[in-house]
Design an enzyme around this catalytic site. Structure first.
Site, PDB file in Angstrom:
ATOM      1  N   GLY A   1     -21.913  10.780  56.968  1.00 53.94           N
ATOM      2  CA  GLY A   1     -22.711  10.224  55.887  1.00 53.94           C
ATOM      3  C   GLY A   1     -23.559   9.039  56.324  1.00 53.94           C
ATOM      4  O   GLY A   1     -23.521   8.624  57.495  1.00 53.94           O
TER       5      GLY A   1
ATOM      6  N   ILE B   1     -24.943  13.984  66.400  1.00 50.53           N
ATOM      7  CA  ILE B   1     -23.568  13.841  66.804  1.00 50.53           C
ATOM      8  C   ILE B   1     -22.637  14.553  65.823  1.00 50.53           C
ATOM      9  O   ILE B   1     -23.037  14.840  64.689  1.00 50.53           O
ATOM     10  CB  ILE B   1     -23.122  12.335  66.842  1.00 50.53           C
TER      11      ILE B   1
ATOM     12  N   LYS C   1     -22.563  20.843  70.785  1.00 52.84           N
ATOM     13  CA  LYS C   1     -22.407  19.732  69.845  1.00 52.84           C
ATOM     14  C   LYS C   1     -21.346  18.772  70.351  1.00 52.84           C
ATOM     15  O   LYS C   1     -20.191  19.140  70.522  1.00 52.84           O
ATOM     16  CB  LYS C   1     -22.027  20.260  68.466  1.00 52.84           C
TER      17      LYS C   1
ATOM     18  N   GLY D   1     -26.099  16.970  56.829  1.00 54.10           N
ATOM     19  CA  GLY D   1     -24.707  17.338  56.629  1.00 54.10           C
ATOM     20  C   GLY D   1     -24.206  16.965  55.255  1.00 54.10           C
ATOM     21  O   GLY D   1     -24.612  17.561  54.246  1.00 54.10           O
TER      22      GLY D   1
ATOM     23  N   ILE E   1     -10.767  18.666  57.638  1.00 57.02           N
ATOM     24  CA  ILE E   1     -10.686  20.062  57.219  1.00 57.02           C
ATOM     25  C   ILE E   1      -9.822  20.845  58.207  1.00 57.02           C
ATOM     26  O   ILE E   1      -9.089  21.752  57.823  1.00 57.02           O
ATOM     27  CB  ILE E   1     -12.109  20.685  57.164  1.00 57.02           C
ATOM     28  N   GLY E   2      -9.907  20.484  59.464  1.00 62.45           N
ATOM     29  CA  GLY E   2      -9.134  21.227  60.458  1.00 62.45           C
ATOM     30  C   GLY E   2      -9.754  22.573  60.758  1.00 62.45           C
ATOM     31  O   GLY E   2      -9.055  23.528  61.098  1.00 62.45           O
ATOM     32  N   LEU E   3     -11.074  22.648  60.616  1.00 57.34           N
ATOM     33  CA  LEU E   3     -11.813  23.851  61.002  1.00 57.34           C
ATOM     34  C   LEU E   3     -11.334  25.113  60.284  1.00 57.34           C
ATOM     35  O   LEU E   3     -11.374  26.215  60.847  1.00 57.34           O
ATOM     36  CB  LEU E   3     -11.752  24.043  62.525  1.00 57.34           C
TER      37      LEU E   3
ATOM     38  N   CYS F   1     -14.402  19.371  69.130  1.00 64.35           N
ATOM     39  CA  CYS F   1     -13.104  19.548  68.480  1.00 64.35           C
ATOM     40  C   CYS F   1     -11.983  19.441  69.521  1.00 64.35           C
ATOM     41  O   CYS F   1     -12.211  19.579  70.709  1.00 64.35           O
ATOM     42  CB  CYS F   1     -13.059  20.865  67.750  1.00 64.35           C
TER      43      CYS F   1
ATOM     44  N   THR G   1     -18.726  14.008  63.958  1.00 65.56           N
ATOM     45  CA  THR G   1     -18.218  12.853  63.203  1.00 65.56           C
ATOM     46  C   THR G   1     -17.503  11.837  64.102  1.00 65.56           C
ATOM     47  O   THR G   1     -17.099  12.148  65.217  1.00 65.56           O
ATOM     48  CB  THR G   1     -17.240  13.325  62.120  1.00 65.56           C
TER      49      THR G   1
HETATM   50  C1  LIG Z   1     -16.401  18.431  55.332  1.00 66.32           C
HETATM   51  C2  LIG Z   1     -17.069  18.540  56.667  1.00 66.32           C
HETATM   52  C3  LIG Z   1     -16.791  19.629  57.475  1.00 66.32           C
HETATM   53  C4  LIG Z   1     -17.383  19.731  58.726  1.00 66.32           C
HETATM   54  N1  LIG Z   1     -17.105  20.817  59.502  1.00 66.32           N
HETATM   55  C5  LIG Z   1     -17.697  20.945  60.724  1.00 66.32           C
HETATM   56  C6  LIG Z   1     -17.493  22.086  61.525  1.00 66.32           C
HETATM   57  O1  LIG Z   1     -16.782  23.025  61.149  1.00 66.32           O
HETATM   58  N2  LIG Z   1     -18.071  22.122  62.747  1.00 66.32           N
HETATM   59  C7  LIG Z   1     -18.874  21.126  63.200  1.00 66.32           C
HETATM   60  O2  LIG Z   1     -19.389  21.223  64.303  1.00 66.32           O
HETATM   61  N3  LIG Z   1     -19.128  20.045  62.447  1.00 66.32           N
HETATM   62  C8  LIG Z   1     -18.547  19.931  61.219  1.00 66.32           C
HETATM   63  N4  LIG Z   1     -18.817  18.817  60.448  1.00 66.32           N
HETATM   64  C9  LIG Z   1     -19.681  17.761  60.990  1.00 66.32           C
HETATM   65  C10 LIG Z   1     -21.118  17.893  60.507  1.00 66.32           C
HETATM   66  O3  LIG Z   1     -21.689  19.090  60.965  1.00 66.32           O
HETATM   67  C11 LIG Z   1     -21.972  16.707  60.981  1.00 66.32           C
HETATM   68  O4  LIG Z   1     -21.959  16.676  62.400  1.00 66.32           O
HETATM   69  C12 LIG Z   1     -21.450  15.382  60.456  1.00 66.32           C
HETATM   70  O5  LIG Z   1     -21.024  15.532  59.121  1.00 66.32           O
HETATM   71  C13 LIG Z   1     -22.498  14.274  60.549  1.00 66.32           C
HETATM   72  O6  LIG Z   1     -23.605  14.548  59.743  1.00 66.32           O
HETATM   73  P1  LIG Z   1     -23.805  13.894  58.276  1.00 66.32           P
HETATM   74  O7  LIG Z   1     -23.604  12.420  58.436  1.00 66.32           O
HETATM   75  O8  LIG Z   1     -25.175  14.285  57.870  1.00 66.32           O
HETATM   76  O9  LIG Z   1     -22.740  14.495  57.412  1.00 66.32           O
HETATM   77  C14 LIG Z   1     -18.259  18.730  59.176  1.00 66.32           C
HETATM   78  C15 LIG Z   1     -18.547  17.654  58.352  1.00 66.32           C
HETATM   79  C16 LIG Z   1     -17.974  17.540  57.099  1.00 66.32           C
HETATM   80  C17 LIG Z   1     -18.308  16.370  56.233  1.00 66.32           C
END
Ligand SMILES: Cc1cc2nc3c(=O)[nH]c(=O)nc-3n(C[C@H](O)[C@H](O)[C@H](O)COP(=O)(O)O)c2cc1C
Ligand SMILES: Cc1cc2nc3c(=O)[nH]c(=O)nc-3n(C[C@H](O)[C@H](O)[C@H](O)COP(=O)(O)OP(=O)(O)OC[C@H]3O[C@@H](n4cnc5c(N)ncnc54)[C@H](O)[C@@H]3O)c2cc1C
Ligand SMILES: Cc1cc2nc3c(=O)[nH]c(=O)nc-3n(C[C@H](O)[C@H](O)[C@H](O)COP(=O)(O)OP(=O)(O)OC[C@H]3O[C@@H](n4cnc5c(N)ncnc54)[C@H](O)[C@@H]3O)c2cc1C
Ligand SMILES: Cc1cc2nc3c(=O)[nH]c(=O)nc-3n(C[C@H](O)[C@H](O)[C@H](O)COP(=O)(O)O)c2cc1C
Ligand code: FES
Ligand code: FES
Lengths: 266, 313, 313, 266
Positions: C217, C191, C165, C265, C71-73, C130, C193
């Site tokens: 996931g 954690i 984080k 998430g 996504i690139g925040l 990030c 990603t």
């Molecule tokens: C599409 C997407 C956007 C994300 N955007 C952010 C973000 O802006 N800031 C952040 O700290 N983590 C972001 N994450 C990471 C999630 O908060 C989480 O740490 C990660 O997806 C692992 O959890 P999950 O396996 O339950 O998805 C994003 C994850 C996804 C899939």
């Protein structure tokens, strides 16, 4: 010698709640299989679950083999969905079979729950060879007997149920102790062979009630999480004496070990 | 005419499919159910100076989609390998790459010296992803200086083909890749397993006696592809892609991001016939795409983006 | 009486289930289909000093079992958040934790200063996983010194609850955990990603425009559990477990290895009603196990093994 | 306003090889849905595949909604296995609908392949409102028409097939150009609205043959890989003018955009 064989499902029946019996046609494997060995089954072609599942070879009649299992999780649930005519890939026969000594005057076979199937195979095998054998089965209750009511072998099985019911009430070690006393009185102890397959609790109890060194053969069949099933991954180690390290592999050194070699996990 | 032949520098393979260390034993175990000649080569279980007993059981835990292991490098040791195994596999129509895993550098030298004295070894895979006891359990390959030193010390005693197998458990794999290249490696093997853990929520026990273990199988493929791409952009030596491969499409993906050969690991347990299936799938694919040699595929990712460090979340 | 209440130091939650940053937007988007009060709290999409446009598309790639994103925040920036969003979510019956992601330390301070002036913010999650532009794209949390400095600079301007984080893309997460604790964090979020990649073997194109992205996931759960356990053994502040959670059993597993709360998430995209399901599942479980408070579960792994660095392959 | 609704499958039919039409009962969503919107479908309860799948809302009759799709991969294959009576979870209606202007003297609807379903919905909607509309469909061949032979709307659809057959041979832009000339001659161009849904190739061709600024409405519906479907994940961005950044979200800003705002991916 092992085969990768696509076996054909002949029939697949739920014989007790959650317990299934499946007969498959597997000429290559049945031709060389021996009691105590198992097959390593590919339950799904999509690697979901990723690993094969090990099941003991139950009865074998010519080219047909019986597998009996309790549904535990994904793999065994997959197996329960198989229909007659479908095929399933078996790797086998794997593992070392039970040692059999034709001079044994009596063979005492003790199964616990789903530990029965290999005992049934061994029982039929010994009978065919004209040897004496007794088949004991310890279960929680009638619903946990891994044999169908219509199975003739059920009539030859001494069932001991923790919850009693129409069976002898108690633990399977109790009749075992009685038999051992009888053998002792008859002076045949050293000509008796004992075979065990069941949960660790039962194995530990047997280690207590069976005196070490007194009998011809005292063997037990173990279970452990498996990867390859053929000695490649080193994953199925159990603590057991007799090897070059404190660990031995269930898939190739076992699944059959000497009762007094093995150590229950903590 | 399409051919499956690939070359990894000085090592020529008749198929790009190799068997990964720890997933094909010493080469003998699967020989009766799957012909080893379908493999371009296989990497032995990692071998150490003496027999290692490995970790206490349980050593394996299946997860939802993959596998955790904490085998602890249980193996027969180099002497038993040379005496009991090597004579029985040298006639196999496939390359034999011996994986070497040790606790200190001197042991790597010792094992390789012993293997240098015998025939039938086509190369070494230095498993430097394993814990280095001197460095408190950090993997050698987590430290580029150690990586370079180790590879060059082994290079000094062998002219055989050498690949270094690196751990993905680092911020960036680039410096380790470059260090191994600098040290004289002929190729890199990417990746070893990822640190993972599983617990049984009912008993609250860890599913592995060592608590954490190495995560492998299909779920690690995206991580492996990223690491291969990172490595491909960092060095000039060929890269052997490893991680989650179960189909010929997976193999093609690894080539596209920079691999020149691949290793199949956990999937072999389930499907020892996989190498033959992959070869057939690749040949059909090459014919339909008019590709003569798989080397044409290596690094053909269509992009003008450079490699990026870190997840651009 | 079993209660879902948990406390993360100074932050009290009515449920251990929080929504992870990037997976619940700014709190409004899912409000019409799932009641936010089922969440103990939610972490906003990471917010930066100004509106960020994010990375070029495609930004998402589904893998066999998980998800890659780049996504690139992309986010609306702190001013728009304060003006347009905050007033509409302050009445929600859940805690609002604002995730902050910036390129340099001064920006973190700037964003937090602005948020300090308004009501309705219950805490901050510093997304230091990030890329840090000054350090060539390495994540802040890959460098313990930067981690400590960043956290303490934010601590200096806020008395609110702060969690850091961290990225799992490191050899060991221990030093980053300790650095964040040292800097004054009230908790850790583990954690973010994992770096991953996907390609389309037909077109040979990367599935993400940025090539690599963040893997999330169910397939990352084993990695997340290992990192939470590592963190739990390294610090005394509470840990919020994140990664692959889809069931109440997963939540229990995270607690057993040391979590005091969790975030869901990617699974929210598929099942916005998941928090309610998890609460119910946990309550039933607590009743049957006679657990009054989930804090009784934290770190109850039955083992006498210490944490091990690296995969003991 | 959106709902998470468990819809009941009424019928699920393969109308052409690999193309399925499913009618579901979804009172909440159909009650408020408008042409151009879509539903985000949970295809599996085990998170396998992990994500929902977006499908355009096809025809809507009272509480019933049609979904039409081509089987591409795992998700659409799952959908094809659903049987009448089973339920499926829909998130919807999602996205912005087509703008409709009641003063349009003519509405030209151009569908390409599986881009037709939302056009059919729009077509029926316009007809019900007593508006003029023409429905053009470009496909490769007869087998790719996402309508059943028995569908009455097929008789009202001008099909243009690349491979000809019993349909007009060529590309859908050819009749579009002819219609635009007719409208020009009739002097109604500025009272004409144009709607498009199809692959990028078709969209790019339409950008070339349709003069910008001349018509009342020129809208196109886009596809992009989706996560949440509701503006949360920022995943479904496309390059498009008109927002605060160069990117806009298909799930909430779209899927309907102005034809001249959007830019084909490289
Ligand atoms: C599409 C997407 C956007 C994300 N955007 C952010 C973000 O802006 N800031 C952040 O700290 N983590 C972001 N994450 C990471 C999630 O908060 C989480 O740490 C990660 O997806 C692992 O959890 P999950 O396996 O339950 O998805 C994003 C994850 C996804 C899939
Ligand atoms: C040599 C041998 C013979 C066996 N024979 C029989 C038999 O005849 N009948 C029978 O009902 N069961 C038998 N088992 C146990 C049987 O293999 C497991 O019940 C089965 O693998 C469970 O798989 P699952 O996918 O249903 O369960 P899951 O819980 O989903 O399994 C998860 C993982 O744990 C492993 N696992 C779970 N339980 C066991 C276990 N007890 N032993 C080894 N691995 C396990 C699975 O293989 C899998 O990798 C035998 C095991 C071994 C090692
Ligand atoms: C707003 C919208 C409306 C749509 N309406 C229809 C319709 O009415 N009929 C129809 O046949 N198709 C439609 N599509 C495309 C449809 O969503 C994809 O074909 C479908 O998601 C493919 O999933 P799969 O699991 O079968 O394929 P896989 O190849 O397994 O999909 C892998 C991943 O790619 C995504 N994906 C693949 N193709 C597309 C695509 N074209 N657009 C978006 N994501 C994609 C999937 O969602 C999944 O995450 C629509 C897409 C969007 C965005
Ligand atoms: C049970 C098991 C044992 C392994 N043993 C070794 C080993 O001894 N040496 C080594 O370098 N890698 C070892 N590996 C790692 C594999 O060679 C491979 O790198 C990893 O499994 C990833 O590939 P995969 O996803 O195809 O399994 C082992 C893997 C497994 C599953
Ligand atoms: S299961 Fe692989 S060694 Fe026994
Ligand atoms: S799909 Fe998530 S923002 Fe569009």
């Amino acid at each position: 010698m092992r085969f990768l064989e696509d076996a054909t499902v002949l029939r697949n029946t739920e014989i007790r709640p959650g317990i299934w019996s499946m007969w498959v046609e597997a000429p290559l494997i049945t031709d060389i299989s021996r009691p105590g060995q198992f097959v390593h089954i590919r339950v799904d072609n999509q690697y979901l679950p990723l690993l094969r599942r090990p099941l003991s070879i139950g009865r074998v009649h010519e080219t047909e083999m019986e597998l009996v299992w309790r549904v535990i999780g994904k793999g065994t649930a997959h197996l329960a969905r198989l229909k007659s005519g479908e095929t399933i890939n078996l790797l086998g026969p794997t593992g070392e079979p039970f040692k059999i000594d034709k001079s044994s005057e009596m063979n005492l076979l003790v199964g616990g729950g789903l530990g029965l199937p290999p005992m049934v195979y061994l029982f039929e095998h010994l009978k065919e060879a004209g040897l004496n054998a007794k088949l004991l089965l310890g279960v929680k209750n009638e619903g946990a007997i891994p044999l169908a009511d219509s199975d003739t072998i059920l009539t030859e099985t001494e069932v001991i149920a923790e919850e009693g019911g129409k069976f002898r009430h108690g633990l399977v070690t109790e009749p075992v102790v009685e038999y051992l006393e009888q053998f002792e009185k008859a002076g045949i102890s050293e000509h008796v062979s004992i075979y065990i397959c069941g949960p660790w609790g039962m194995i530990a109890a047997m280690q207590k009630v069976v005196p070490e060194g007194k009998y011809k053969i005292t063997q037990v069949s173990l279970e452990q999480q498996m990867g390859c099933g053929v000695g490649v991954c080193q994953g199925c180690a159990v603590k057991a004496d007799g090897g070059e390290t404190p660990y031995r592999l269930v898939c190739t050194d076992g699944p059959v070990f000497d009762l007094f070699e093995v150590e229950a996990p903590k | 005419m399409s051919t499956l032949n690939v070359s990894l520098g000085s090592l020529q393979l008749s198929s790009p499919i190799m068997a990964a260390s720890g997933c094909y034993g010493y080469g003998l175990e699967y020989a009766d159910v799957a012909n080893p000649s379908h493999l371009g080569g296989f990497i032995t279980k990692s071998i150490s100076p003496e027999r290692w007993k490995g970790n206490p059981p349980p050593r394996l835990a299946e997860t939802e989609f993959g596998l955790l292991n904490s085998i602890g490098l249980a193996n027969m040791g180099v002497d038993a390998f040379i005496q009991d195994v090597l004579p029985r596999i040298t006639n196999f129509d496939t390359k034999v790459i011996v994986s070497v895993a040790c606790k200190v550098m001197e042991e790597y030298e010792l094992v390789v010296r012993k293997l240098e004295e015998v025939e039938g070894v086509d190369g070494y895979e230095l498993n430097i992803s394993c814990p280095n006891v001197k460095e408190g359990g950090m993997a050698f390959s987590q430290n580029p200086k150690l990586t370079e030193e180790l590879v060059s010390r082994v290079r000094a005693i062998s002219n055989r083909w050498i690949t270094a197998k690196l751990t993905p458990n680092t911020a960036s794999i680039k410096s380790a890749c470059q260090a191994a290249e600098q040290g004289g490696a002929n190729a890199l093997s990417l990746i070893n397993t990822i640190v993972g853990m599983a617990v049984d929520y009912k008993s609250r026990r860890p599913k592995l006696a060592t608590l954490t273990g190495g995560y492998s199988g299909p779920p690690i493929k995206p991580v492996a592809l990223a690491r291969v791409w990172e490595g491909y952009n960092a060095v000039d030596i060929p890269i052997v892609g490893i991680g989650g491969i179960v189909s010929w499409q997976d193999v093609v993906e690894f080539f596209i991001v920079g691999a020149s050969a691949v290793q199949v690991g956990s999937a072999l347990y389930t499907n020892p016939g996989l190498p033959a299936e992959l070869n057939q799938g690749l040949l059909d694919y090459m014919k339909s795409e008019r590709i003569d040699s798989l080397s044409e595929l290596t690094g053909t990712l269509k992009t003008d983006q450079p490699f990026q460090v870190g997840a651009p979340v």
